[in-house]
Design a protein around this motif. Sequence first.
Motif, PDB file in Angstrom:
ATOM      1  N   PHE A 170      21.909 -33.987  28.925  1.00  0.00           N
ATOM      2  CA  PHE A 170      22.488 -33.368  27.727  1.00  0.00           C
ATOM      3  C   PHE A 170      21.537 -33.535  26.537  1.00  0.00           C
ATOM      4  CE2 PHE A 170      26.846 -33.360  29.646  1.00  0.00           C
ATOM      5  CZ  PHE A 170      27.177 -32.059  29.332  1.00  0.00           C
ATOM      6  N   ALA A 171      21.015 -34.730  26.345  1.00  0.00           N
ATOM      7  CA  ALA A 171      20.109 -34.975  25.218  1.00  0.00           C
ATOM      8  C   ALA A 171      18.882 -34.066  25.306  1.00  0.00           C
ATOM      9  CB  ALA A 171      19.683 -36.447  25.192  1.00  0.00           C
ATOM     10  N   THR A 172      18.351 -33.915  26.504  1.00  0.00           N
ATOM     11  CA  THR A 172      17.163 -33.071  26.711  1.00  0.00           C
ATOM     12  C   THR A 172      17.490 -31.605  26.469  1.00  0.00           C
ATOM     13  OG1 THR A 172      16.323 -34.664  28.327  1.00  0.00           O
ATOM     14  CG2 THR A 172      15.363 -32.455  28.364  1.00  0.00           C
ATOM     15  N   MET A 173      18.632 -31.146  27.012  1.00  0.00           N
ATOM     16  CA  MET A 173      19.036 -29.753  26.838  1.00  0.00           C
ATOM     17  C   MET A 173      19.231 -29.421  25.364  1.00  0.00           C
ATOM     18  SD  MET A 173      22.463 -27.815  28.245  1.00  0.00           S
ATOM     19  CE  MET A 173      23.552 -28.763  27.158  1.00  0.00           C
ATOM     20  N   TYR A 174      19.913 -30.302  24.619  1.00  0.00           N
ATOM     21  CA  TYR A 174      20.143 -30.042  23.205  1.00  0.00           C
ATOM     22  C   TYR A 174      18.839 -30.053  22.416  1.00  0.00           C
ATOM     23  CZ  TYR A 174      25.192 -30.539  23.935  1.00  0.00           C
ATOM     24  OH  TYR A 174      26.487 -30.375  24.343  1.00  0.00           O
ATOM     25  N   ALA A 175      17.948 -30.993  22.731  1.00  0.00           N
ATOM     26  CA  ALA A 175      16.669 -31.062  22.019  1.00  0.00           C
ATOM     27  C   ALA A 175      15.841 -29.803  22.247  1.00  0.00           C
ATOM     28  CB  ALA A 175      15.887 -32.296  22.458  1.00  0.00           C
ATOM     29  N   ALA A 176      15.970 -29.220  23.447  1.00  0.00           N
ATOM     30  CA  ALA A 176      15.207 -28.007  23.768  1.00  0.00           C
ATOM     31  C   ALA A 176      15.956 -26.728  23.387  1.00  0.00           C
ATOM     32  CB  ALA A 176      14.888 -27.990  25.264  1.00  0.00           C
ATOM     33  N   ARG A 177      17.174 -26.890  22.853  1.00  0.00           N
ATOM     34  CA  ARG A 177      18.001 -25.758  22.424  1.00  0.00           C
ATOM     35  C   ARG A 177      18.361 -24.827  23.576  1.00  0.00           C
ATOM     36  NH1 ARG A 177      15.422 -24.533  16.478  1.00  0.00           N
ATOM     37  NH2 ARG A 177      15.906 -26.594  15.687  1.00  0.00           N
ATOM     38  N   GLY A 178      18.726 -25.444  24.708  1.00  0.00           N
ATOM     39  CA  GLY A 178      19.142 -24.675  25.876  1.00  0.00           C
ATOM     40  C   GLY A 178      20.652 -24.645  25.993  1.00  0.00           C
ATOM     41  N   VAL A 179      21.119 -23.872  26.978  1.00  0.00           N
ATOM     42  CA  VAL A 179      22.555 -23.793  27.256  1.00  0.00           C
ATOM     43  C   VAL A 179      22.887 -24.377  28.633  1.00  0.00           C
ATOM     44  CG1 VAL A 179      22.937 -21.819  25.741  1.00  0.00           C
ATOM     45  CG2 VAL A 179      22.391 -21.426  28.160  1.00  0.00           C
ATOM     46  N   GLY A 180      21.876 -24.750  29.394  1.00  0.00           N
ATOM     47  CA  GLY A 180      22.071 -25.362  30.697  1.00  0.00           C
ATOM     48  C   GLY A 180      20.800 -26.078  31.103  1.00  0.00           C
ATOM     49  N   LEU A 181      20.937 -27.070  31.976  1.00  0.00           N
ATOM     50  CA  LEU A 181      19.770 -27.813  32.458  1.00  0.00           C
ATOM     51  C   LEU A 181      20.105 -28.417  33.816  1.00  0.00           C
ATOM     52  CD1 LEU A 181      16.863 -28.887  31.538  1.00  0.00           C
ATOM     53  CD2 LEU A 181      18.071 -31.021  31.068  1.00  0.00           C
ATOM     54  N   ALA A 182      19.210 -28.209  34.771  1.00  0.00           N
ATOM     55  CA  ALA A 182      19.341 -28.801  36.102  1.00  0.00           C
ATOM     56  C   ALA A 182      18.480 -30.058  36.173  1.00  0.00           C
ATOM     57  CB  ALA A 182      18.912 -27.794  37.163  1.00  0.00           C
ATOM     58  N   ALA A 183      18.904 -31.016  36.994  1.00  0.00           N
ATOM     59  CA  ALA A 183      18.198 -32.304  37.072  1.00  0.00           C
ATOM     60  C   ALA A 183      16.738 -32.158  37.468  1.00  0.00           C
ATOM     61  CB  ALA A 183      18.918 -33.241  38.048  1.00  0.00           C
ATOM     62  N   ASN A 184      16.429 -31.224  38.346  1.00  0.00           N
ATOM     63  CA  ASN A 184      15.023 -31.092  38.750  1.00  0.00           C
ATOM     64  C   ASN A 184      14.140 -30.579  37.610  1.00  0.00           C
ATOM     65  OD1 ASN A 184      16.209 -28.529  39.041  1.00  0.00           O
ATOM     66  ND2 ASN A 184      14.963 -27.990  40.802  1.00  0.00           N
ATOM     67  N   GLN A 185      14.725 -30.012  36.584  1.00  0.00           N
ATOM     68  CA  GLN A 185      13.927 -29.585  35.433  1.00  0.00           C
ATOM     69  C   GLN A 185      13.384 -30.774  34.650  1.00  0.00           C
ATOM     70  OE1 GLN A 185      16.991 -26.451  34.105  1.00  0.00           O
ATOM     71  NE2 GLN A 185      15.026 -25.693  33.352  1.00  0.00           N
ATOM     72  N   ILE A 186      13.944 -31.952  34.873  1.00  0.00           N
ATOM     73  CA  ILE A 186      13.377 -33.165  34.269  1.00  0.00           C
ATOM     74  C   ILE A 186      12.780 -34.064  35.349  1.00  0.00           C
ATOM     75  CG2 ILE A 186      14.749 -33.089  32.149  1.00  0.00           C
ATOM     76  CD1 ILE A 186      16.536 -35.307  33.406  1.00  0.00           C
ATOM     77  N   GLY A 187      12.518 -33.476  36.503  1.00  0.00           N
ATOM     78  CA  GLY A 187      11.814 -34.187  37.561  1.00  0.00           C
ATOM     79  C   GLY A 187      12.672 -35.014  38.492  1.00  0.00           C
ATOM     80  N   VAL A 188      14.001 -34.870  38.404  1.00  0.00           N
ATOM     81  CA  VAL A 188      14.915 -35.627  39.267  1.00  0.00           C
ATOM     82  C   VAL A 188      15.492 -34.646  40.293  1.00  0.00           C
ATOM     83  CG1 VAL A 188      16.995 -37.041  39.369  1.00  0.00           C
ATOM     84  CG2 VAL A 188      15.458 -37.211  37.394  1.00  0.00           C
ATOM     85  N   ALA A 189      15.123 -34.797  41.537  1.00  0.00           N
ATOM     86  CA  ALA A 189      15.485 -33.829  42.583  1.00  0.00           C
ATOM     87  C   ALA A 189      16.867 -34.111  43.161  1.00  0.00           C
ATOM     88  CB  ALA A 189      14.427 -33.826  43.671  1.00  0.00           C
ATOM     89  N   LEU A 190      17.884 -34.131  42.278  1.00  0.00           N
ATOM     90  CA  LEU A 190      19.270 -34.333  42.685  1.00  0.00           C
ATOM     91  C   LEU A 190      20.110 -33.145  42.237  1.00  0.00           C
ATOM     92  CD1 LEU A 190      19.842 -38.090  41.759  1.00  0.00           C
ATOM     93  CD2 LEU A 190      19.613 -37.100  44.058  1.00  0.00           C
ATOM     94  N   ARG A 191      21.195 -32.868  42.967  1.00  0.00           N
ATOM     95  CA  ARG A 191      22.049 -31.719  42.691  1.00  0.00           C
ATOM     96  C   ARG A 191      23.024 -32.040  41.538  1.00  0.00           C
ATOM     97  NH1 ARG A 191      21.391 -27.620  45.835  1.00  0.00           N
ATOM     98  NH2 ARG A 191      23.420 -26.734  45.345  1.00  0.00           N
TER      99      ARG A 191
END
Length: 190
Positions: free
Chosen positions: A46-67
């Motif tokens: 959530f912190a990463t998504m808000y900082a990047a001004r997104g509306v969604g974020l998947a874990a693998n987008q921050i390098g964590v390969a979990l669903r």
Amino acid sequence: MQRRSIPGSSGRRRTVRHFGDPVLHTPCAEVTDFGPSLAELVEDMFATMYAARGVGLAANQIGVALRVFVFDCPDDLDRRHLGHVVNPRLVLTDGPEIGGPEGCLSLPGLEAVTARWDEAVVEGVRVDGSPVRVAGDGFFARCLQHECDHLDGLVYADRLGPLRHRRLRRAARHTPWAGTDRGRGRPAPD
């Protein structure tokens, strides 16, 4: 009255991986550990998504390969949808397929018209293991499908026809972020 904390307020911002990073193109593993580290991951997302001004974020987008994915996304009527899904499954898509502009935090500054179903339903669980079902239409349905794709190792560019895909890859090579991840974020040649 007990106040609920704002999602991401205790999280730390993590680096978003860019198009071409292998973690974005590999299907993610199911979550099996529902301990404190999962709650911390969701807060960080959530912190990463808000900082990047997104509306969604998947874990693998921050390098964590979990669903796992998080969202704070409006629908076409500007109703806010806020939450997270662990081990999501896209169980229903319906309505017409609509082409609309789509962007991604892993391809910052780029977008392409991408076809998505107008309705989507995702089922999974929350960080505490309780079941959750999320239904959306319009822009929110697009978001749900986009995040589920990420967890299957796809980015929206993979849904484009050959010409549009080639154009997007070419545009990605000319962005300020291309190759900034010490080789992880560099798009492969056409």
